[in-house]
Write an enzyme that holds these catalytic residues in place. Structure first.
Site: not given
Ligand code: NI
Length: 163
Positions: A46, A51, A91-92, A133-134, A137
């Site tokens: 995701g 991000q 998470c990235l 999660h997304e 963000h």
């Molecule tokens: Ni994330």
């Protein structure tokens, strides 16, 4: 194909509340395409617009339960939650950190697609975690904020040792 730079924890951009998209412009379509390329390249499941430094309510989620189908979510909202789960998340934007989070087992999301049509989609397990999660963000929240347990360095070392 354009790869976007993924912002890391510590950058204030990740803590801002994103603005809704009121009109699908060519710029938004390009952003969606670039986010797709970036997500595939990063091998995540995701990616949210903040991000990549864009404070708009846009997120991508890959449904690993459904042939890795990728959902493009514009102005997404969780409209139904069912059950609960406590599983590992990463998470990235938070590389090297892992945590167990408390999430619903199944969620239904309502969002707009790139044509401007409203649709709903449900996801279970990892996909439900990913939707939550997304969307977090988009409100400036990271998975470590309210984690049940953030893994220690020792626990992470053990985890990757076993693989
Ligand atoms: Ni994330």
């Amino acid at each position: 194909m354009a790869l976007l730079n993924i912002i890391k924890k510590g950058d204030d951009t990740l803590r801002k509340v994103c603005r809704p998209v009121d009109k699908i412009t060519p710029r938004i379509l390009t952003l969606l395409d670039d986010m797709r390329d970036t997500l595939i390249d990063s091998e995540g499941v995701g990616l949210a617009a903040p991000q990549v430094g864009i404070l708009r309510r846009i997120a991508l989620v890959i449904d690993t339960n459904d042939n890795d189908k990728m959902y493009e979510l514009i102005n997404p909202e969780i409209i139904e939650r069912e059950g609960e789960q406590e599983e590992m998340e990463g998470c990235l934007s938070v590389p090297g950190e892992w945590a167990v989070t408390h999430r619903p087992m199944k969620v239904t999301v309502r969002a707009m697609d790139r044509e401007g049509n409203t649709f709903t989609v449900s996801g279970e397990g990892l996909t439900a975690r990913c939707f939550c999660h997304e969307i977090d963000h988009l409100d400036g929240k990271l998975f470590i904020d309210e984690a049940v347990h953030v893994l220690t360095k020792e626990e992470i070392a053990e985890l990757f040792d076993e693989e």
